[in-house]
Design a protein around this motif. Structure first.
Motif, PDB file in Angstrom:
ATOM      1  N   ALA A 139      28.613  32.197  31.272  1.00 16.63           N
ATOM      2  CA  ALA A 139      29.282  32.857  30.144  1.00 16.63           C
ATOM      3  C   ALA A 139      29.525  31.877  29.000  1.00 16.63           C
ATOM      4  CB  ALA A 139      30.601  33.481  30.606  1.00 16.63           C
ATOM      5  N   CYS A 140      29.981  30.667  29.335  1.00 19.25           N
ATOM      6  CA  CYS A 140      30.236  29.665  28.298  1.00 19.25           C
ATOM      7  C   CYS A 140      28.942  29.173  27.666  1.00 19.25           C
ATOM      8  CB  CYS A 140      31.022  28.494  28.873  1.00 19.25           C
ATOM      9  SG  CYS A 140      32.746  28.875  29.241  1.00 19.25           S
ATOM     10  N   SER A 141      27.900  29.036  28.475  1.00 14.86           N
ATOM     11  CA  SER A 141      26.607  28.610  27.947  1.00 14.86           C
ATOM     12  C   SER A 141      26.052  29.653  26.988  1.00 14.86           C
ATOM     13  CB  SER A 141      25.626  28.383  29.100  1.00 14.86           C
ATOM     14  OG  SER A 141      24.358  27.987  28.608  1.00 14.86           O
ATOM     15  N   ASP A 142      26.159  30.933  27.369  1.00 16.80           N
ATOM     16  CA  ASP A 142      25.677  32.017  26.502  1.00 16.80           C
ATOM     17  C   ASP A 142      26.485  32.064  25.199  1.00 16.80           C
ATOM     18  OD1 ASP A 142      23.853  32.660  28.455  1.00 16.80           O
ATOM     19  OD2 ASP A 142      24.970  34.400  29.204  1.00 16.80           O
ATOM     20  N   HIS A 143      27.785  31.855  25.306  1.00 10.64           N
ATOM     21  CA  HIS A 143      28.645  31.874  24.122  1.00 10.64           C
ATOM     22  C   HIS A 143      28.241  30.764  23.149  1.00 10.64           C
ATOM     23  CE1 HIS A 143      32.314  31.151  21.718  1.00 10.64           C
ATOM     24  NE2 HIS A 143      32.588  32.417  21.938  1.00 10.64           N
ATOM     25  N   PHE A 144      28.025  29.567  23.651  1.00 15.15           N
ATOM     26  CA  PHE A 144      27.662  28.439  22.802  1.00 15.15           C
ATOM     27  C   PHE A 144      26.278  28.638  22.188  1.00 15.15           C
ATOM     28  CE2 PHE A 144      26.813  23.665  22.399  1.00 15.15           C
ATOM     29  CZ  PHE A 144      27.595  23.555  21.256  1.00 15.15           C
ATOM     30  N   THR A 145      25.370  29.201  22.954  1.00 12.88           N
ATOM     31  CA  THR A 145      24.036  29.504  22.423  1.00 12.88           C
ATOM     32  C   THR A 145      24.128  30.490  21.262  1.00 12.88           C
ATOM     33  OG1 THR A 145      22.959  29.087  24.552  1.00 12.88           O
ATOM     34  CG2 THR A 145      21.764  30.462  22.981  1.00 12.88           C
ATOM     35  N   ALA A 146      24.993  31.498  21.421  1.00 13.76           N
ATOM     36  CA  ALA A 146      25.155  32.506  20.375  1.00 13.76           C
ATOM     37  C   ALA A 146      25.785  31.907  19.124  1.00 13.76           C
ATOM     38  CB  ALA A 146      26.007  33.663  20.893  1.00 13.76           C
ATOM     39  N   VAL A 147      26.770  31.022  19.283  1.00 15.70           N
ATOM     40  CA  VAL A 147      27.388  30.365  18.124  1.00 15.70           C
ATOM     41  C   VAL A 147      26.327  29.596  17.348  1.00 15.70           C
ATOM     42  CG1 VAL A 147      29.008  28.572  17.385  1.00 15.70           C
ATOM     43  CG2 VAL A 147      29.690  30.215  19.150  1.00 15.70           C
ATOM     44  N   ARG A 148      25.521  28.830  18.056  1.00 15.21           N
ATOM     45  CA  ARG A 148      24.482  28.044  17.386  1.00 15.21           C
ATOM     46  C   ARG A 148      23.466  28.947  16.690  1.00 15.21           C
ATOM     47  NH1 ARG A 148      24.299  25.461  22.379  1.00 15.21           N
ATOM     48  NH2 ARG A 148      22.053  25.847  22.574  1.00 15.21           N
ATOM     49  N   ALA A 149      23.128  30.071  17.311  1.00 18.97           N
ATOM     50  CA  ALA A 149      22.168  31.003  16.706  1.00 18.97           C
ATOM     51  C   ALA A 149      22.706  31.560  15.387  1.00 18.97           C
ATOM     52  CB  ALA A 149      21.865  32.145  17.675  1.00 18.97           C
ATOM     53  N   HIS A 150      23.981  31.892  15.363  1.00 23.51           N
ATOM     54  CA  HIS A 150      24.575  32.414  14.124  1.00 23.51           C
ATOM     55  C   HIS A 150      24.640  31.333  13.043  1.00 23.51           C
ATOM     56  CE1 HIS A 150      25.616  36.473  15.328  1.00 23.51           C
ATOM     57  NE2 HIS A 150      26.083  36.013  16.468  1.00 23.51           N
ATOM     58  N   LEU A 151      24.939  30.094  13.418  1.00 23.59           N
ATOM     59  CA  LEU A 151      24.938  28.995  12.448  1.00 23.59           C
ATOM     60  C   LEU A 151      23.533  28.754  11.912  1.00 23.59           C
ATOM     61  CD1 LEU A 151      27.334  26.407  14.152  1.00 23.59           C
ATOM     62  CD2 LEU A 151      27.861  27.960  12.262  1.00 23.59           C
ATOM     63  N   ASP A 152      22.539  28.812  12.808  1.00 21.97           N
ATOM     64  CA  ASP A 152      21.145  28.654  12.373  1.00 21.97           C
ATOM     65  C   ASP A 152      20.767  29.758  11.396  1.00 21.97           C
ATOM     66  OD1 ASP A 152      20.875  26.425  14.006  1.00 21.97           O
ATOM     67  OD2 ASP A 152      19.988  27.556  15.671  1.00 21.97           O
ATOM     68  N   ASN A 153      21.198  30.976  11.684  1.00 22.28           N
ATOM     69  CA  ASN A 153      20.886  32.113  10.827  1.00 22.28           C
ATOM     70  C   ASN A 153      21.484  31.945   9.432  1.00 22.28           C
ATOM     71  OD1 ASN A 153      19.852  34.908  10.458  1.00 22.28           O
ATOM     72  ND2 ASN A 153      22.029  35.383  10.225  1.00 22.28           N
ATOM     73  N   ARG A 154      22.630  31.238   9.334  1.00 26.42           N
ATOM     74  CA  ARG A 154      23.283  31.003   8.054  1.00 26.42           C
ATOM     75  C   ARG A 154      22.812  29.706   7.398  1.00 26.42           C
ATOM     76  NH1 ARG A 154      26.531  33.993  11.190  1.00 26.42           N
ATOM     77  NH2 ARG A 154      28.303  35.169  10.357  1.00 26.42           N
ATOM     78  N   ASN A 155      21.836  29.037   8.041  1.00 22.58           N
ATOM     79  CA  ASN A 155      21.298  27.764   7.524  1.00 22.58           C
ATOM     80  C   ASN A 155      22.380  26.700   7.389  1.00 22.58           C
ATOM     81  OD1 ASN A 155      18.554  28.670   7.193  1.00 22.58           O
ATOM     82  ND2 ASN A 155      19.228  29.815   5.384  1.00 22.58           N
ATOM     83  N   ILE A 156      23.278  26.657   8.363  1.00 25.41           N
ATOM     84  CA  ILE A 156      24.341  25.654   8.394  1.00 25.41           C
ATOM     85  C   ILE A 156      23.911  24.530   9.335  1.00 25.41           C
ATOM     86  CG2 ILE A 156      26.741  25.194   9.022  1.00 25.41           C
ATOM     87  CD1 ILE A 156      27.350  28.103   8.247  1.00 25.41           C
ATOM     88  N   ALA A 157      23.716  23.347   8.803  1.00 22.68           N
ATOM     89  CA  ALA A 157      23.259  22.217   9.607  1.00 22.68           C
ATOM     90  C   ALA A 157      24.395  21.675  10.464  1.00 22.68           C
ATOM     91  CB  ALA A 157      22.722  21.122   8.700  1.00 22.68           C
TER      92      ALA A 157
END
Length: 419
Positions: free
Chosen positions: A231-249
């Motif tokens: 659950a924590c791994s999936d949550h962190f993956t999703a956070v990174r995906a949303h940051l990538d989508n916003r082009n936030i380095a």
């Protein structure tokens, strides 16, 4: 008798520096408005138990840095060393969980910690912070980080560095702590005194050590990312995906744990090179179990951050506007004095800042105009009153032109795009 001075670790914020503080706070309030955050103001002191339970008894803040005293009714009180625990106390006390949706709150104000003063760190310091309470969604995590990035950019800060990590939850962290304790058992004696103590009482705090000589040993310790539950791994993956989508380095740094016990899952920090070794501008993270630790019967997952306003101001200081007043009015003659009063009121009503001279000698008045950082000097004598045409001096270019009353405000605005 020696004069009384400011207490060690405190200082006065004087003009023109205070203008930079006002600018930073105005930008913050506007960014919070666009993300639908509303202001909360909590007391600057609370019962000591709030911070012991919320921040953690084994943290340096609670153990070493708090300003605590016993009140006349024998209650132990503490000047707030941070504000997340206070915001959550107010959330619980006023039953804000009864309001539908995510509660988005922000604060700006002083905090107090008795630590060694250093560059950008004071015993009375200021924080700009925000809390989003009521959702476990990684979308909220990414939006909070996006808001922070927007805020820093709009204050004029460039070249900052975003670091993120996940510190897991209560379940997966147990396995990580077991592995960490096992590894620390063989190397703790080589670490600093504080880390030797933390290795027994709270080994996660070892990862937060800032002592340069300890870093090689700490970097060889187990990584929390290798121990996250699904659950924590999936949550962190999703956070990174949303940051990538916003082009936030960002940089993923497994040793980033933050300094407070209530953090779980997403943690983040932003650093800036202008601050030297102690280069953190802000930090934050998720604290899904904080409400329960403070006695709430209702789960209130949340995520927030706090910006060290002192350090942020220091980072953007070079971009401060040098002109502290838009126009300095110098008068010569009684008729000019009376006329200037009307004219100053007219300009101020249009949002133009005005300072009037009290010196009747033009040369001295212009010297004061220069020293106060005026953008323009407006020269009014009795002749100017009768003709309706004034002398407007550009203090930067040292150029003087004639301007009528109807043209005056427009000419001043043209010279200052921020008006």
């Amino acid at each position: 008798m020696n004069p009384v001075k400011a207490v060690k670790g405190t200082r006065d914020i004087l003009p023109p520096d205070s203008a930079v503080w006002n600018k930073v706070e105005a930008v913050a309030r506007e960014v919070f408005r666009t993300f639908n955050y509303q202001e909360i103001r909590t007391p600057i002191f609370e019962e000591t138990a709030l911070f012991a339970r919320g921040v953690g008894e084994d943290t340096d803040i609670v153990g070493k840095e708090m300003y605590t005293w016993t009140d006349k009714d024998e209650t132990s009180l503490t000047l707030r060393p941070e504000n997340t625990a206070s915001v959550m106390r107010a959330f619980i006390e006023h039953r804000l969980d009864q309001i539908p949706g995510v509660k988005k709150l922000y604060y700006i104000g002083p905090m107090f910690r008795r630590e060694r003063p250093q560059k950008g760190r004071y015993r009375q310091f200021y924080q700009i912070g925000a809390e989003a309470i009521g959702s476990e969604s990684p979308i909220v995590d990414a939006e909070v980080i996006e808001m922070v990035v927007d805020l820093l950019r709009l204050t004029g800060l460039e070249g900052f560095h975003l670091i993120i990590n996940s510190v897991g939850c209560g379940s997966c962290r147990l396995a990580f702590l077991a592995a960490l304790r096992e590894k620390l058992a063989g190397v703790a004696s080589t670490l600093c005194t504080d880390c030797q103590r933390r290795a027994t009482t709270n080994p996660l705090r070892v990862l937060d050590c800032k002592i340069p000589e300890d870093q090689d040993t700490i970097n060889a310790l187990p990584s929390i990312l290798d121990h996250l539950c699904q659950a924590c791994s999936d949550h962190f993956t999703a956070v990174r995906a949303h940051l990538d989508n916003r082009n936030i380095a960002y940089e993923v740094r497994p040793r980033l744990v933050r300094g407070l016990d209530y953090y779980m899952r997403t943690t983040f920090e932003i650093t800036h090179g202008s601050l030297g070794a102690q280069n953190s501008v802000l930090g934050g993270g998720r604290y899904d179990g904080l409400a329960e630790s403070l006695g709430s019967r209702v789960a209130a997952p949340g995520i927030g951050f706090s910006i060290g306003e002192d350090r942020l101001v220091m980072s953007v200081q070079g971009d401060q506007q040098q002109n502290t007043v838009d126009v300095f009015v110098a008068t010569m003659g009684d008729a000019a004095d009376m006329h200037a009063g009307e004219l100053c009121a007219e300009l101020r009503a249009q949002g133009i800042s005005v300072e009037r001279s009290t010196d009747k000698k033009l040369k001295r008045a212009l010297e004061v105009a220069s020293k106060t950082g005026a953008r323009y000097a407006l020269i009014i004598g009795d002749d100017e009153v009768s003709t309706g045409s004034y002398s407007l001096k550009d203090m930067a270019k040292q150029e003087q032109t004639k301007v009528t009353r109807s043209e005056l405000a427009g000419r001043i605005r043209a010279g200052n795009p921020k008006l």
